[in-house]
Design an enzyme around this catalytic site. Structure first.
Site, PDB file in Angstrom:
ATOM      1  N   ASN A   1       0.745  -1.298   0.107  1.00 41.28           N
ATOM      2  CA  ASN A   1      -0.158  -0.146   0.188  1.00 41.28           C
ATOM      3  C   ASN A   1       0.989   1.234  -0.002  1.00 41.28           C
ATOM      4  O   ASN A   1       1.688   1.443   0.961  1.00 41.28           O
ATOM      5  CB  ASN A   1      -0.970  -0.167   1.164  1.00 41.28           C
ATOM      6  CG  ASN A   1      -1.606   1.155   1.138  1.00 41.28           C
ATOM      7  OD1 ASN A   1      -1.979   2.203   0.604  1.00 41.28           O
ATOM      8  ND2 ASN A   1      -2.384   1.544   2.438  1.00 41.28           N
TER       9      ASN A   1
ATOM     10  N   SER B   1       3.277  -1.998  10.309  1.00 38.21           N
ATOM     11  CA  SER B   1       4.618  -2.694  10.529  1.00 38.21           C
ATOM     12  C   SER B   1       5.158  -4.056  10.036  1.00 38.21           C
ATOM     13  O   SER B   1       6.032  -4.391  10.756  1.00 38.21           O
ATOM     14  CB  SER B   1       5.074  -2.165  11.706  1.00 38.21           C
ATOM     15  OG  SER B   1       4.907  -0.722  12.081  1.00 38.21           O
TER      16      SER B   1
ATOM     17  N   GLY C   1       2.745   1.980  10.646  1.00 37.13           N
ATOM     18  CA  GLY C   1       3.606   3.118  10.763  1.00 37.13           C
ATOM     19  C   GLY C   1       4.368   3.442  11.977  1.00 37.13           C
ATOM     20  O   GLY C   1       5.066   4.428  12.066  1.00 37.13           O
TER      21      GLY C   1
ATOM     22  N   GLU D   1      -6.648   4.592   8.139  1.00 42.09           N
ATOM     23  CA  GLU D   1      -6.460   6.241   7.554  1.00 42.09           C
ATOM     24  C   GLU D   1      -7.625   6.937   7.038  1.00 42.09           C
ATOM     25  O   GLU D   1      -7.793   8.290   7.055  1.00 42.09           O
ATOM     26  CB  GLU D   1      -4.997   6.490   6.618  1.00 42.09           C
ATOM     27  CG  GLU D   1      -4.009   5.992   7.592  1.00 42.09           C
ATOM     28  CD  GLU D   1      -2.563   5.503   6.848  1.00 42.09           C
ATOM     29  OE1 GLU D   1      -2.735   5.600   5.404  1.00 42.09           O
ATOM     30  OE2 GLU D   1      -1.860   4.985   7.189  1.00 42.09           O
TER      31      GLU D   1
ATOM     32  N   HIS E   1      -9.463   1.479   4.782  1.00 40.83           N
ATOM     33  CA  HIS E   1      -8.134   1.563   5.577  1.00 40.83           C
ATOM     34  C   HIS E   1      -8.331   2.514   6.697  1.00 40.83           C
ATOM     35  O   HIS E   1      -9.109   3.554   6.692  1.00 40.83           O
ATOM     36  CB  HIS E   1      -7.184   2.106   4.823  1.00 40.83           C
ATOM     37  CG  HIS E   1      -5.764   2.078   4.975  1.00 40.83           C
ATOM     38  ND1 HIS E   1      -5.407   2.838   6.002  1.00 40.83           N
ATOM     39  CD2 HIS E   1      -4.990   0.924   5.010  1.00 40.83           C
ATOM     40  CE1 HIS E   1      -4.091   2.595   6.232  1.00 40.83           C
ATOM     41  NE2 HIS E   1      -3.777   1.363   5.816  1.00 40.83           N
TER      42      HIS E   1
ATOM     43  N   LYS F   1      -0.011   4.241  -0.227  1.00 39.30           N
ATOM     44  CA  LYS F   1      -0.553   5.508   0.444  1.00 39.30           C
ATOM     45  C   LYS F   1      -0.274   6.653  -0.523  1.00 39.30           C
ATOM     46  O   LYS F   1      -0.522   6.546  -1.727  1.00 39.30           O
ATOM     47  CB  LYS F   1       0.101   5.671   1.811  1.00 39.30           C
ATOM     48  CG  LYS F   1      -0.179   4.233   2.629  1.00 39.30           C
ATOM     49  CD  LYS F   1       0.186   4.499   4.120  1.00 39.30           C
ATOM     50  CE  LYS F   1      -0.239   3.075   4.931  1.00 39.30           C
ATOM     51  NZ  LYS F   1       0.221   3.130   6.647  1.00 39.30           N
TER      52      LYS F   1
ATOM     53  N   GLU G   1      -5.469  -4.892  10.495  1.00 35.26           N
ATOM     54  CA  GLU G   1      -4.527  -3.797  10.581  1.00 35.26           C
ATOM     55  C   GLU G   1      -4.776  -2.934  11.910  1.00 35.26           C
ATOM     56  O   GLU G   1      -5.477  -2.195  11.686  1.00 35.26           O
ATOM     57  CB  GLU G   1      -4.464  -2.975   9.473  1.00 35.26           C
ATOM     58  CG  GLU G   1      -4.267  -3.430   7.936  1.00 35.26           C
ATOM     59  CD  GLU G   1      -3.481  -2.352   7.238  1.00 35.26           C
ATOM     60  OE1 GLU G   1      -2.358  -2.782   6.808  1.00 35.26           O
ATOM     61  OE2 GLU G   1      -4.235  -1.248   6.829  1.00 35.26           O
TER      62      GLU G   1
HETATM   63  P1  13P Z   1       2.938   0.104   7.650  1.00 35.15           P
HETATM   64  O1  13P Z   1       3.377  -1.087   6.979  1.00 35.15           O
HETATM   65  O2  13P Z   1       4.048   1.422   7.298  1.00 35.15           O
HETATM   66  O3  13P Z   1       3.085   0.051   9.014  1.00 35.15           O
HETATM   67  O4  13P Z   1       1.535   0.460   7.230  1.00 35.15           O
HETATM   68  C1  13P Z   1       0.662  -0.455   6.990  1.00 35.15           C
HETATM   69  C2  13P Z   1      -0.470  -0.174   6.340  1.00 35.15           C
HETATM   70  O5  13P Z   1      -1.386   0.847   6.858  1.00 35.15           O
HETATM   71  C3  13P Z   1      -0.989  -0.847   5.059  1.00 35.15           C
HETATM   72  O6  13P Z   1      -1.987  -0.619   4.710  1.00 35.15           O
END
Ligand code: 13P
Length: 254
Positions: free
Chosen positions: A9, A216, A176, A102, A100, A11, A170
């Site tokens: 992803n 992560s 992150g 976010e 997601h 982002k 997740e």
């Molecule tokens: P990270 O791997 O950067 O923690 O992000 C995970 C994520 O949100 C994947 O959709």
């Protein structure tokens, strides 16, 4: 036997100008020909809308799929700034992330909008990768199962068949932060999700649905995550931006 899926992803990262270099380095790092990669593990990148067309034309040569990060549930109309399923399909994009954390946190996505999106995807031949997961305070209050069950039940209520559904667990506190869930913590929630899917669709069908872990995930913890029976792949943010790291994770999925 569920084939592992390694989904990156991106982002809101990368530019069209960076794509050729990325995919060259990525496929070189895999050191496998495209047929071998395709046979052993599914690979997908969820990229920003404006990168979809070029990514798809490069990546599909290698049997790599490209996905969107979001989609609207309506077919067309006065929805400024939104993108429809048919617009994605016109670019031969068959998969999208939905819900997601976010999007839930910053853009007002709710269980209700997730439900509408999942329904529209399944009715229109688009694979939804539906993201669920608890926030830090919810885990600390012992509410992980309750939150994940609520998020799952919301969209399961309106669908009668899972179609091509993929679920991504997740935990928000792991995204992150460098603080991945342990493989035991992840497996516990993945088993809960599979149980919810079993109750809805029957065990045989639930056993075919892939459940990805995200938060992560990296080359350092992927082998451990993949020892668990209900972890069928990863949804990878940060590490997917680095072609060598993501390639190492794809190789771990073989
Ligand atoms: P990270 O791997 O950067 O923690 O992000 C995970 C994520 O949100 C994947 O959709």
């Amino acid at each position: 036997m569920r084939k592992k899926l390694l989904a990156g992803n991106w982002k809101m990262n990368k530019l069209n100008a960076e794509l050729s270099d990325y995919f060259e380095q990525f496929t070189k790092a895999l050191r496998l020909n495209e047929t071998q990669v395709k046979n052993q593990v599914d690979t997908l990148f969820a990229v920003p809308y404006l990168l979809l067309e070029k990514s798809a034309s490069i990546a599909q040569k290698f049997g790599i799929s490209i996905a969107a990060q979001n989609v609207h549930w309506e077919k067309s109309g006065a929805f400024t700034g939104e993108v429809s399923i048919s617009m994605l399909k016109e670019l031969r994009v068959q998969t999208t992330l939905i819900g997601h954390s976010e999007r839930r946190q910053y853009f007002g996505e709710t269980d209700e909008t997730v439900t509408k999106k999942v329904k529209a995807c399944l009715e229109n031949g688009m694979t939804p990768i539906v993201c669920v997961g608890e926030r830090r305070e919810e885990r600390e209050q012992g509410k992980t199962s309750q939150v994940v069950s609520r998020q799952m039940q919301a969209f399961l209520e309106v669908i009668s068949s899972p179609g091509s559904l993929i679920v991504a667990y997740e935990p928000v506190w792991a995204i992150g932060t460098g603080l991945s869930a342990t493989s035991d913590q992840a497996q516990e929630v993945h088993a809960l999700i599979r149980d919810i899917l079993s109750k809805k669709f029957g065990k045989g069908t639930a056993d075919t649905i892939r459940i990805l872990y995200g938060g992560s995930a990296s080359p350092k913890n992927v082998d451990d995550l993949f020892t668990k029976p209900d972890i069928d792949g990863c949804l990878v943010g940060g590490a997917s931006l680095k072609p060598d790291e993501f390639a190492a994770m794809v190789l771990a999925g073989r």
